[in-house]
Design a protein around this motif. Structure first.
Motif, PDB file in Angstrom:
ATOM      1  N   LEU A  90      40.050  47.986  49.961  1.00 10.69           N
ATOM      2  CA  LEU A  90      41.188  47.095  49.762  1.00 10.69           C
ATOM      3  C   LEU A  90      42.147  47.605  48.693  1.00 10.69           C
ATOM      4  O   LEU A  90      43.149  46.952  48.393  1.00 10.69           O
ATOM      5  CB  LEU A  90      40.697  45.696  49.388  1.00 10.69           C
ATOM      6  CG  LEU A  90      39.929  44.949  50.480  1.00 10.69           C
ATOM      7  CD1 LEU A  90      39.386  43.632  49.953  1.00 10.69           C
ATOM      8  CD2 LEU A  90      40.826  44.711  51.698  1.00 10.69           C
ATOM      9  N   GLY A  91      41.828  48.742  48.094  1.00 13.88           N
ATOM     10  CA  GLY A  91      42.728  49.332  47.113  1.00 13.88           C
ATOM     11  C   GLY A  91      42.839  48.551  45.825  1.00 13.88           C
ATOM     12  O   GLY A  91      43.897  48.547  45.184  1.00 13.88           O
ATOM     13  N   THR A  92      41.762  47.883  45.412  1.00 13.29           N
ATOM     14  CA  THR A  92      41.808  47.057  44.203  1.00 13.29           C
ATOM     15  C   THR A  92      41.745  47.919  42.939  1.00 13.29           C
ATOM     16  O   THR A  92      41.258  49.054  42.965  1.00 13.29           O
ATOM     17  CB  THR A  92      40.656  46.046  44.173  1.00 13.29           C
ATOM     18  OG1 THR A  92      39.408  46.759  44.168  1.00 13.29           O
ATOM     19  CG2 THR A  92      40.705  45.143  45.400  1.00 13.29           C
ATOM     20  N   HIS A  93      42.245  47.358  41.857  1.00 14.67           N
ATOM     21  CA  HIS A  93      42.234  48.048  40.559  1.00 14.67           C
ATOM     22  C   HIS A  93      41.829  47.051  39.478  1.00 14.67           C
ATOM     23  O   HIS A  93      42.594  46.739  38.565  1.00 14.67           O
ATOM     24  CB  HIS A  93      43.614  48.643  40.254  1.00 14.67           C
ATOM     25  CG  HIS A  93      43.994  49.785  41.127  1.00 14.67           C
ATOM     26  ND1 HIS A  93      44.357  49.624  42.447  1.00 14.67           N
ATOM     27  CD2 HIS A  93      44.051  51.125  40.878  1.00 14.67           C
ATOM     28  CE1 HIS A  93      44.637  50.814  42.965  1.00 14.67           C
ATOM     29  NE2 HIS A  93      44.452  51.734  42.038  1.00 14.67           N
ATOM     30  N   ALA A  94      40.626  46.528  39.559  1.00 11.61           N
ATOM     31  CA  ALA A  94      40.148  45.555  38.572  1.00 11.61           C
ATOM     32  C   ALA A  94      38.635  45.650  38.494  1.00 11.61           C
ATOM     33  O   ALA A  94      37.939  45.393  39.487  1.00 11.61           O
ATOM     34  CB  ALA A  94      40.583  44.139  38.940  1.00 11.61           C
ATOM     35  N   ALA A  95      38.130  46.003  37.327  1.00  5.25           N
ATOM     36  CA  ALA A  95      36.686  46.193  37.168  1.00  5.25           C
ATOM     37  C   ALA A  95      35.907  44.912  37.440  1.00  5.25           C
ATOM     38  O   ALA A  95      34.782  44.956  37.930  1.00  5.25           O
ATOM     39  CB  ALA A  95      36.391  46.703  35.759  1.00  5.25           C
ATOM     40  N   ARG A  96      36.497  43.752  37.124  1.00  4.57           N
ATOM     41  CA  ARG A  96      35.756  42.495  37.253  1.00  4.57           C
ATOM     42  C   ARG A  96      35.306  42.220  38.682  1.00  4.57           C
ATOM     43  O   ARG A  96      34.349  41.477  38.907  1.00  4.57           O
ATOM     44  CB  ARG A  96      36.603  41.333  36.737  1.00  4.57           C
ATOM     45  CG  ARG A  96      37.900  41.111  37.499  1.00  4.57           C
ATOM     46  CD  ARG A  96      38.746  40.040  36.828  1.00  4.57           C
ATOM     47  NE  ARG A  96      39.998  39.801  37.524  1.00  4.57           N
ATOM     48  CZ  ARG A  96      41.113  40.500  37.313  1.00  4.57           C
ATOM     49  NH1 ARG A  96      41.105  41.485  36.432  1.00  4.57           N
ATOM     50  NH2 ARG A  96      42.217  40.207  37.972  1.00  4.57           N
ATOM     51  N   TYR A  97      35.988  42.802  39.675  1.00  7.17           N
ATOM     52  CA  TYR A  97      35.583  42.589  41.061  1.00  7.17           C
ATOM     53  C   TYR A  97      34.261  43.269  41.381  1.00  7.17           C
ATOM     54  O   TYR A  97      33.644  42.964  42.400  1.00  7.17           O
ATOM     55  CB  TYR A  97      36.658  43.118  42.018  1.00  7.17           C
ATOM     56  CG  TYR A  97      37.994  42.415  41.910  1.00  7.17           C
ATOM     57  CD1 TYR A  97      38.065  41.061  41.596  1.00  7.17           C
ATOM     58  CD2 TYR A  97      39.185  43.089  42.113  1.00  7.17           C
ATOM     59  CE1 TYR A  97      39.276  40.409  41.491  1.00  7.17           C
ATOM     60  CE2 TYR A  97      40.404  42.450  42.019  1.00  7.17           C
ATOM     61  CZ  TYR A  97      40.452  41.114  41.703  1.00  7.17           C
ATOM     62  OH  TYR A  97      41.657  40.468  41.596  1.00  7.17           O
ATOM     63  N   LEU A  98      33.828  44.185  40.540  1.00 11.70           N
ATOM     64  CA  LEU A  98      32.610  44.956  40.803  1.00 11.70           C
ATOM     65  C   LEU A  98      31.386  44.390  40.088  1.00 11.70           C
ATOM     66  O   LEU A  98      30.359  45.059  40.001  1.00 11.70           O
ATOM     67  CB  LEU A  98      32.814  46.413  40.379  1.00 11.70           C
ATOM     68  CG  LEU A  98      33.970  47.173  41.038  1.00 11.70           C
ATOM     69  CD1 LEU A  98      33.956  48.629  40.608  1.00 11.70           C
ATOM     70  CD2 LEU A  98      33.916  47.069  42.556  1.00 11.70           C
TER      71      LEU A  98
END
Length: 497
Positions: free
Chosen positions: A329-337
Motif C-alpha cells: 500500500l506504499g505506507t510510510h509510518a512505523a506504527r502500522y507495523l
C-alpha cells in the motif's frame, strides 16, 4: 478451586509488577517524549478531559476514534487523584496489564499438563523486554513494542487483536457447545473496528486466512467456520457503525494507501531497520523479534491441536501479512507495523506446556522477590519521570492563564501547553497562515474568531500572518516564545484538516 483462584491472582500481580518495571524504564528514557509530551500522543487526554468537562464537542478526529482508550483514560481520571502526566503513566501500566489479560485468554484453559498463567507472564515479559530496548524519542522509529504504553498509538487495537485470537481459541477448544466466546468475539471485533478500522487489517484479514486454511480439514470445519463468520460479520458491523461518527472523522484513511509508492515504502522501512540496529539495545531488540517470529513459524508446524494451531499460525501470519500489506500500500509510518512486535509473542502461549522443573518453589520465590523489588524501585522512577519539572512549559501556561485571553499555535507546538491549561479553550490550533487546523481537536475552539497572541518553538513553521504587523511584545519562555499582539487581535482563517 481455591488453588486456581490463587494462581490467577498471582498471575495478575506478576503482570502488575512487570507493567511497573517496563513503564518505569521506558518513562526514564528519551521514549518518555511519546508518553508525556508528543503532539500526537495527547489526543486521548485532550478528548477525555473535554468529555468530562461537559463542554460542547464537535471533534475533528483521524480515521481512529480512540473510544476504548478514551473510556479507560476518563475512568482513571475519575478515580485517581493525580495530574494529567500521572494519568498518562497510569494508562501505560493499565495497557500492559490489559495485554497480559488478552495473552492469558490466548493461552487457553488450564489443564493438568499446561501452565497458561506462567506462559502468559513470560509472553508479557518478552514484550516488556522489547519495549525496554527502545529508547528513541522519535515517533517514526522502528520501536514498536513501547507504542503499547501510549494512549494514542493504537494500544486498544493491539490488545483487541490478541484478545480476538484468544477468544477464537477458547471457542475452538470448547468441549461443550456454547456461544459465549463467539459473542465476546463479536463484541470485540465490532467495537474495535468502530474505533479503529486498522483492526480489520491487523486481525480480520489474517485470521480469515488462518481460519479458512484450517477449515479445509473436515474435523475442524465446524469450529473454524462459525468463528470466521462471526469475525467477518462483526467487522462489517463495526464499519457500518462508524457512519454516525462521519462528522467527526476528518480523514477516512483512504488517502494513506498509495500502492505506486511501494518501492519507496521498502526503502523507508529498510532505513528504519538500519537505524534500529545501530545501537546494542536495538540489535538485541531486533534479534529478539526475529527469534520470536522464527519460533512462531516452527511452533505452528509442531502443534497438532486445532486450538493451538490457530494461535501458533496467527503468531507469524499476522506480522508477515501486515508487513507485506504495508509495503504493497506504499505506507510510510512505523506504527502500522506494530504486529511485528506483539503478534509473535502469541507463539509463547500457543502450547503452554508445563515444564518439569526440579524444586520449582525456590525458583518461583526468587522470581517473585525480583518482581517485587523491581516494581518497588520502578514506582519512584515512574513518578519522577511523570513529574519532571518543565520550567518552559510552566512559563507558557502561567502567562496564558494570567492573560485571560485566547491565543494560538501550530499543531506540534500548541498541544502540550493546551493540555496543561486549566481552560484549554485559551489556545487554538492553527496553521502557519492562521487558518483553523481542525485535526485531532475540538472544532468549537475556533468559535472565538480571533486571537491576541501566538506561541512558537523550534517546530513552528514561519508565520504568514493576515496582517502585516509586529507583536507588541515577545515573551521568552525558554524553548517557547509568546508573540503578544494584544493591541491588534489577529483574525482566524477558515478551517481545514
Amino acid at each position: 478451586m481455591t488453588r486456581v483462584w490463587v494462581r490467577e491472582l498471582a498471575g495478575w500481580l506478576g503482570a502488575l509488577a512487570l507493567a511497573l518495571i517496563v513503564t518505569g524504564q521506558v518513562a526514564a528514557s528519551a521514549r518518555s517524549e511519546l508518553l508525556f509530551r508528543d503532539g500526537d500522543s495527547l489526543i486521548v487526554a485532550l478528548f477525555a478531559q473535554s468529555a468530562l468537562s461537559g463542554e460542547p464537542s464537535h471533534w475533528a478526529m483521524s480515521s481512529v476514534l480512540f473510544l476504548p482508550e478514551t473510556a479507560v483514560f476518563a475512568g482513571l481520571d475519575l478515580i485517581l487523584p493525580v495530574d494529567v502526566n500521572g494519568l498518562l503513566a497510569a494508562s501505560a501500566v493499565v495497557n500492559i496489564l490489559a495485554f497480559y489479560g488478552a495473552l492469558r485468554m490466548a493461552a487457553g484453559r488450564r489443564r493438568r499438563v499446561t501452565a497458561p498463567v506462567s506462559w502468559a507472564l513470560i509472553g508479557t515479559a518478552a514484550l516488556g523486554v522489547l519495549a525496554m530496548t527502545e529508547t528513541s524519542s522519535s515517533r517514526d522509529a522502528l520501536e514498536l513494542a513501547s507504542l503499547l504504553l501510549t494512549t494514542t498509538y493504537y494500544s486498544a487495537t493491539v490488545i483487541a487483536v490478541v484478545l480476538a485470537v484468544g477468544l477464537i481459541r477458547r471457542f475452538v477448544e470448547r468441549r461443550k457447545r456454547g456461544a459465549g466466546p463467539l459473542l465476546a468475539l463479536a463484541f470485540v471485533a465490532a467495537l474495535s473496528t468502530l474505533s479503529n478500522p486498522l483492526f480489520a487489517v491487523w486481525a480480520t484479514v489474517p485470521l480469515t486466512i488462518v481460519l479458512a486454511g484450517l477449515a479445509r480439514r473436515s474435523a475442524t470445519r465446524s469450529r473454524m467456520l462459525p468463528a470466521l463468520a462471526v469475525l467477518i460479520a462483526a467487522t462489517a458491523l463495526g464499519l457500518i457503525g462508524r457512519m454516525p461518527f462521519s462528522a467527526w472523522i476528518a480523514n477516512t484513511g483512504a488517502g494513506y494507501a498509495q500502492p505506486a509508492l511501494w518501492v519507496e515504502s521498502v526503502g523507508y522501512y529498510a532505513a528504519l531497520l538500519g537505524d534500529r540496529v545501530t545501537t546494542p539495545l536495538g540489535i538485541i531488540g531486533t534479534l529478539l523479534s526475529l527469534g520470536l517470529l522464527a519460533f512462531a513459524a516452527v511452533r505452528s508446524m509442531r502443534v497438532h491441536e486445532p486450538a493451538e494451531r490457530v494461535v501458533a499460525l496467527a503468531a507469524w501470519v499476522i506480522p508477515v501479512l501486515v508487513l507485506l500489506g504495508a509495503i504493497a500500500l506504499g505506507t510510510h509510518a512505523a506504527r502500522y507495523l506494530q504486529p511485528l512486535a506483539f503478534a509473535p509473542v502469541l507463539a509463547l502461549v500457543a502450547a503452554p506446556r508445563a515444564l518439569a522443573i526440579p524444586r520449582p518453589r525456590p525458583i518461583i520465590a526468587t522470581v517473585a522477590v525480583l518482581l517485587l523489588a523491581g516494581s518497588a524501585l520502578s514506582v519512584p522512577r515512574l513518578v519522577s519521570a511523570a513529574h519532571a519539572p518543565d520550567a518552559d512549559l510552566t512559563c507558557v501556561t502561567d502567562w496564558v492563564s494570567s492573560s485571560g485571553r485566547t491565543g494560538a499555535g501550530q499543531f506540534w507546538t500548541v498541544r502540550l501547553p493546551k493540555l496543561h491549561l486549566d481552560d484549554r479553550t485559551q489556545l487554538v490550533q492553527v496553521d502557519h497562515r492562521l487558518n483553523g487546523y481542525a485535526w485531532l481537536v475540538n472544532r468549537t475552539d475556533f468559535d472565538v474568531g480571533e486571537v491576541s497572541f501566538l506561541i512558537e518553538d523550534a517546530q513552528t513553521v514561519e508565520w504568514q500572518l493576515p496582517l502585516d504587523i509586529a507583536p507588541d511584545a515577545i515573551v521568552d519562555c525558554g524553548r517557547y516564545r509568546i508573540l503578544d499582539f494584544g493591541s491588534t487581535p489577529l483574525p482566524l482563517g477558515p478551517q481545514h484538516s
